[in-house]
Structure formats: C-alpha cells, structure tokens
Design a protein around this motif. Structure first.
Motif, mmCIF file in Angstrom:
data_model
loop_
_atom_site.group_PDB
_atom_site.id
_atom_site.type_symbol
_atom_site.label_atom_id
_atom_site.label_comp_id
_atom_site.label_asym_id
_atom_site.label_seq_id
_atom_site.Cartn_x
_atom_site.Cartn_y
_atom_site.Cartn_z
ATOM 1 N N THR A 31 -54.934 -5.377 -33.490
ATOM 2 C CA THR A 31 -54.596 -6.375 -34.876
ATOM 3 C C THR A 31 -53.426 -4.914 -35.266
ATOM 4 N N LEU A 32 -53.586 -4.030 -35.135
ATOM 5 C CA LEU A 32 -53.374 -2.913 -36.051
ATOM 6 C C LEU A 32 -52.347 -2.371 -35.075
ATOM 7 N N SER A 37 -46.733 -0.925 -33.143
ATOM 8 C CA SER A 37 -45.980 -1.550 -31.630
ATOM 9 C C SER A 37 -44.948 -1.658 -31.715
ATOM 10 N N ARG A 38 -44.832 -3.437 -32.285
ATOM 11 C CA ARG A 38 -43.655 -4.085 -32.679
ATOM 12 C C ARG A 38 -43.111 -3.200 -34.109
ATOM 13 N N LEU A 39 -43.593 -2.383 -34.696
ATOM 14 C CA LEU A 39 -42.293 -0.921 -35.739
ATOM 15 C C LEU A 39 -41.803 -0.532 -35.206
ATOM 16 N N ALA A 40 -42.627 0.119 -33.895
ATOM 17 C CA ALA A 40 -42.164 1.179 -33.149
ATOM 18 C C ALA A 40 -40.726 0.689 -32.699
ATOM 19 N N ILE A 79 -43.216 -6.483 -41.363
ATOM 20 C CA ILE A 79 -44.435 -5.891 -40.145
ATOM 21 C C ILE A 79 -45.507 -4.951 -41.400
ATOM 22 N N HIS A 80 -44.691 -3.867 -41.779
ATOM 23 C CA HIS A 80 -44.735 -3.070 -42.814
ATOM 24 C C HIS A 80 -46.065 -3.958 -44.224
#
Length: 156
Positions: A31-32, A37-40, A79-80
C-alpha cells in the motif's frame, strides 16, 4: 517432557502466531508503494504546471493552472495523510509481533496490550484506505471537470 523442548515448542507457536501480522506488514508495504507512486505522479504534474504558470501571461490559462494546482495540493494532502496512517499502522503491527515474543520470553500476560495495538493498527489502516479513497475521488472529480483532459476531443 523436557522444559527446553516445551520452550522450543512454545516459541515455535509464537512464531506461527507472528506470521499473520508479518504478512499484514507486507500488505501495508505494498500500500505504501501505491501511495508513493500516486504522490510522485501528483508532484510531477504540479512541477509541470508550475513551469507553465511561470512562463504564461494568459490570465484565464493561469487561473485554470492555479485551480488545478490547488486540486493537486488537496490530493497530495490526502495521500500524505494515508501514508502517515499506514506507517503508524505498520509500526503498531510490528509492536504486536514484538509483544508476542516478549510475552513468551518474559512469561507475562500481554494479551490486552497486543489486542489494543492490533485494533488501533486496524483503525489506522482503515482510515488510511478511506483517505486513499478520498484522493481517488478528488482525482476523478478533477478529471470529470475537464481539468486534466481539457485538450482532448472526445468526439461527442
């Protein structure tokens, strides 16, 4: 039966009991990876928009870029938050494993502490998934508003 044999057998049972939380930690790690990936991708998109904002003098275009940047910031916050909750959850699951071994080695009843740590870890993981779901909802809403695909002709 020899007490050393009993201790080895009970330790083997503790290890068997600890395997399930370790698999859970593996799932949280996956999950992390998704969250990272989404945050990037959000960060890359924001950098692109910021570059466009610096060179553009069109007020309407700059307004749409700023609007999308605000949406990206909101998504990044979700996301954070999900990332932080997931890490805390994994930390508590690790504590559960540690407490299982401590209870066996010290011959102390830590059942309540183990149960509380595990329940809190699950609540944190649930909240992390809810935060991820909120971010996905925001991404979809942004897409629906045409902020992402404004330049694509859908042939309608």
């Amino acid at each position: 039966m020899n007490t050393d044999v009993v201790n080895i057998l009970t330790m083997a049972k503790v290890i068997q009991t600890a395997v399930a939380p370790v698999f859970l930690i593996t799932g949280i790690a996956a999950t992390l990876g998704v969250l990272s990936s989404r945050l990037a991708r959000i960060t890359d998109r924001a950098r692109t928009l910021e570059r466009k904002l610096k060179i553009s003098s069109d007020e309407d275009f700059n307004f749409s870029l700023t609007t999308e940047l605000r949406a990206l910031l909101k998504r990044a916050r979700y996301i954070h938050f999900a990332f932080s909750l997931s890490v805390l959850s994994a930390t508590l699951v690790s504590a559960v494993v540690m407490l299982l071994f401590m209870a066996n080695i010290q011959s102390v009843n830590l059942g309540t502490a183990i149960a509380v740590c595990f329940m809190i870890a699950m609540v944190l993981l649930i909240l992390a998934f809810i935060s991820l779901l909120a971010e996905v909802y925001l991404a979809f809403r942004s897409m629906r508003r045409g902020m992402i695909f404004a330049d694509i002709d859908l042939g309608e």
